[in-house]
Design a protein around this motif. Structure first.
Motif, short mmCIF file in Angstrom:
data_model
loop_
_atom_site.label_atom_id
_atom_site.label_comp_id
_atom_site.label_asym_id
_atom_site.label_seq_id
_atom_site.Cartn_x
_atom_site.Cartn_y
_atom_site.Cartn_z
N ARG A 160 -4.80 11.34 -3.51
CA ARG A 160 -5.34 12.77 -3.24
C ARG A 160 -7.00 12.74 -3.02
O ARG A 160 -7.75 12.41 -4.08
N TRP A 161 -7.36 13.55 -1.92
CA TRP A 161 -8.82 13.37 -1.74
C TRP A 161 -9.37 12.13 -1.47
O TRP A 161 -10.67 12.15 -1.44
N LYS A 162 -8.75 11.03 -1.34
CA LYS A 162 -9.13 9.78 -1.32
C LYS A 162 -8.63 9.04 -0.05
O LYS A 162 -7.70 8.63 0.11
N LEU A 163 -9.59 8.85 0.64
CA LEU A 163 -9.17 8.25 2.15
C LEU A 163 -9.06 6.69 1.87
O LEU A 163 -8.11 5.97 2.66
N HIS A 164 -9.92 6.15 0.99
CA HIS A 164 -9.79 4.72 0.70
C HIS A 164 -9.79 4.42 -0.68
O HIS A 164 -10.75 4.55 -1.60
N ALA A 165 -8.44 4.33 -1.26
CA ALA A 165 -8.27 4.55 -2.47
C ALA A 165 -8.07 3.28 -3.36
O ALA A 165 -7.89 3.26 -4.63
N GLY A 166 -8.62 2.17 -2.78
CA GLY A 166 -8.82 0.75 -3.77
C GLY A 166 -7.89 -0.29 -3.27
O GLY A 166 -8.07 -1.38 -3.55
N VAL A 167 -6.69 -0.24 -2.88
CA VAL A 167 -5.83 -1.18 -2.19
C VAL A 167 -5.98 -1.39 -0.90
O VAL A 167 -5.77 -0.23 -0.06
N THR A 168 -6.09 -2.56 -0.46
CA THR A 168 -6.37 -2.68 0.87
C THR A 168 -5.20 -3.48 1.59
O THR A 168 -4.74 -4.49 0.67
N ILE A 169 -4.85 -3.48 2.88
CA ILE A 169 -3.76 -4.16 3.48
C ILE A 169 -4.46 -5.00 4.50
O ILE A 169 -4.98 -4.54 5.68
N PRO A 170 -4.82 -6.30 4.45
CA PRO A 170 -5.43 -6.94 5.37
C PRO A 170 -4.76 -7.45 6.65
O PRO A 170 -3.54 -7.01 6.66
N ASN A 171 -5.59 -7.47 7.76
CA ASN A 171 -4.73 -7.72 8.98
C ASN A 171 -4.67 -9.31 9.24
O ASN A 171 -4.43 -9.84 10.42
N TYR A 172 -4.66 -10.19 8.17
CA TYR A 172 -4.11 -11.59 8.18
C TYR A 172 -3.82 -11.78 6.78
O TYR A 172 -4.07 -11.25 5.91
N ARG A 173 -3.68 -13.25 6.74
CA ARG A 173 -3.27 -13.70 5.40
C ARG A 173 -4.41 -14.10 4.71
O ARG A 173 -4.84 -15.22 4.55
N SER A 174 -4.82 -12.90 3.64
CA SER A 174 -6.05 -13.22 3.25
C SER A 174 -5.85 -13.90 1.78
O SER A 174 -4.86 -13.99 1.27
N LEU A 175 -7.03 -14.40 1.37
CA LEU A 175 -6.86 -15.25 -0.02
C LEU A 175 -6.53 -14.11 -1.15
O LEU A 175 -5.72 -14.21 -2.01
N PHE A 176 -7.33 -13.03 -1.26
CA PHE A 176 -7.33 -11.94 -1.95
C PHE A 176 -5.84 -11.22 -1.70
O PHE A 176 -5.62 -11.08 -0.62
N SER A 177 -5.07 -10.78 -2.70
CA SER A 177 -4.05 -10.03 -2.58
C SER A 177 -3.70 -9.18 -3.60
O SER A 177 -3.82 -9.45 -4.85
N GLN A 178 -2.81 -8.27 -3.44
CA GLN A 178 -2.19 -7.35 -4.56
C GLN A 178 -1.01 -6.86 -4.20
O GLN A 178 -0.55 -6.86 -3.03
N ARG A 179 -0.23 -6.65 -5.48
CA ARG A 179 1.24 -6.38 -5.15
C ARG A 179 1.29 -4.99 -4.91
O ARG A 179 0.67 -4.18 -5.82
N ILE A 180 2.07 -4.40 -4.07
CA ILE A 180 2.19 -2.91 -3.80
C ILE A 180 3.30 -2.39 -4.66
O ILE A 180 4.54 -3.16 -4.76
N GLU A 181 3.09 -1.00 -5.04
CA GLU A 181 4.30 -0.41 -5.89
C GLU A 181 4.85 0.51 -5.30
O GLU A 181 4.35 1.24 -4.39
N GLU A 182 6.21 0.83 -5.56
CA GLU A 182 6.74 2.18 -5.07
C GLU A 182 5.94 3.10 -5.46
O GLU A 182 5.25 3.65 -6.44
N GLY A 183 6.09 4.14 -4.45
CA GLY A 183 5.33 5.51 -4.47
C GLY A 183 3.81 5.47 -4.24
O GLY A 183 3.19 6.49 -4.09
N MET A 184 3.29 4.31 -3.84
CA MET A 184 1.89 4.11 -3.18
C MET A 184 2.20 4.67 -1.80
O MET A 184 3.17 4.58 -0.95
N VAL A 185 1.04 5.16 -1.24
CA VAL A 185 0.88 5.51 0.05
C VAL A 185 -0.28 4.68 0.84
O VAL A 185 -1.33 4.48 0.32
N PHE A 186 -0.02 4.28 1.98
CA PHE A 186 -0.75 3.47 2.73
C PHE A 186 -0.97 4.03 4.09
O PHE A 186 -0.17 4.15 4.88
N ALA A 187 -2.20 3.73 4.66
CA ALA A 187 -2.43 3.52 6.15
C ALA A 187 -2.42 2.07 6.48
O ALA A 187 -3.36 1.45 5.93
N ILE A 188 -1.56 1.88 7.25
CA ILE A 188 -1.59 0.28 7.92
C ILE A 188 -2.05 0.42 9.42
O ILE A 188 -1.65 1.13 10.39
#
Ligand code: CO
Length: 279
Positions: A160-188
């Motif tokens: 809510r009110w946050k365009l970039h809320a902290g979790v990113t989806i890379p466009n390649y197999r990055s080293l950094f990764s996060q597990r996504i959870e049910e109910g999260m909203v993403f712009a891919i």
């Protein structure tokens, strides 16, 4: 996610998708960019939505963060145009983009690569998947066509009110990764290019206020846009560069000057899948 919030997302997504399609049909040779940007922003309000950020219209080697400031720029035949729009209802944001080429068909495969990468990413998005696994699928799909992704640009979680809320989806197999959870909203949002995919910064045309606002001008902006991005043309009476706590969204440009395409949808993560709200 409760039912009311879900309805806000669905409504924001429906408006964003409709405005995106109507905007695409207005992108024609000799039309001023400003006409399309203003159409997007006015039409969003007419349909009952709120503008989450200035309409981005980024052409050819410009990947993102350009918005026209006046009537001096026109679409030209052969331009590869990314139109990226954001609509919110009560702060719940839908973010979507597509790419069109004006009057020629030199970059149809590039545009298709992006769209296919987005489709594959959406098919694989579900609760408990790693962000780098989605990135891998995007990167492989784009490479299969012989193109590269823009590694510096990523999909992003929305709150809510946050365009970039902290979790990113890379466009390649990055080293950094996060597990996504049910109910999260993403712009891919995959970006594909004929170039190497490195970016350089251009000028800033889009801004936001972070932190404290000291002046009257700052307070006016805070009350109208909160911490969401705004365009200079929305506040002609204010000297934007003089504001305290100003965040600048610099244009991002493919460093080799090569053409870039983008495709973007907003999704709500579900168990075993995701719901696309901007279709
Ligand atoms: Co977007």
């Amino acid at each position: 996610m409760n039912e009311i919030i879900h309805e806000h997302y669905i409504e924001a997504g429906k408006i964003a998708a409709r405005v995106r399609e109507e905007a695409v049909s207005r992108i024609k040779e000799d039309t001023p960019l400003l006409d399309v940007a203003e159409f997007v922003e006015n039409r969003t309000k007419e349909l009952g939505g709120n503008i989450a950020f200035p309409c981005n219209i980024s052409i050819n080697e410009i990947t993102s963060h350009y918005t026209p400031e006046d009537n001096s720029h026109y679409f030209r035949r052969g331009d590869v145009v990314k139109v990226d729009i954001g609509v919110h209802i009560e702060g719940y944001i839908a973010d979507t983009a597509s790419t069109v080429e004006i009057g020629t068909d030199h970059y149809g495969r590039l545009i298709n690569a992006c769209e296919e990468a987005l489709g594959c990413a959406i098919s694989s998005t579900r609760s408990n998947i790693e962000t780098r696994a989605i990135g891998k699928i995007i990167g492989e799909t784009v490479r299969k066509y012989g193109f590269n992704v823009i590694k510096d640009l990523t999909g992003h979680s929305l709150e809510r009110w946050k365009l970039h809320a902290g979790v990113t989806i890379p466009n390649y197999r990055s080293l950094f990764s996060q597990r996504i959870e049910e109910g999260m909203v993403f712009a891919i949002e995959p970006f594909a290019t004929c170039g190497k995919g490195n970016v350089r910064y251009g000028e800033a045309h889009i801004f936001a206020l972070n932190g404290r606002v000291g002046t009257d001008a700052g307070q006016e902006i805070r009350s109208r846009f909160g911490t969401l991005p705004f365009a200079r043309r929305w506040v002609p009476q204010i000297k934007v560069e003089e504001l305290k706590g100003l965040r600048k969204y610099f244009e991002l440009i493919e460093a080799g000057g090569e053409i870039v395409a983008q495709a973007e949808h907003t999704v709500i993560v579900r168990e075993g899948g995701c719901e696309v709200i901007t279709k």
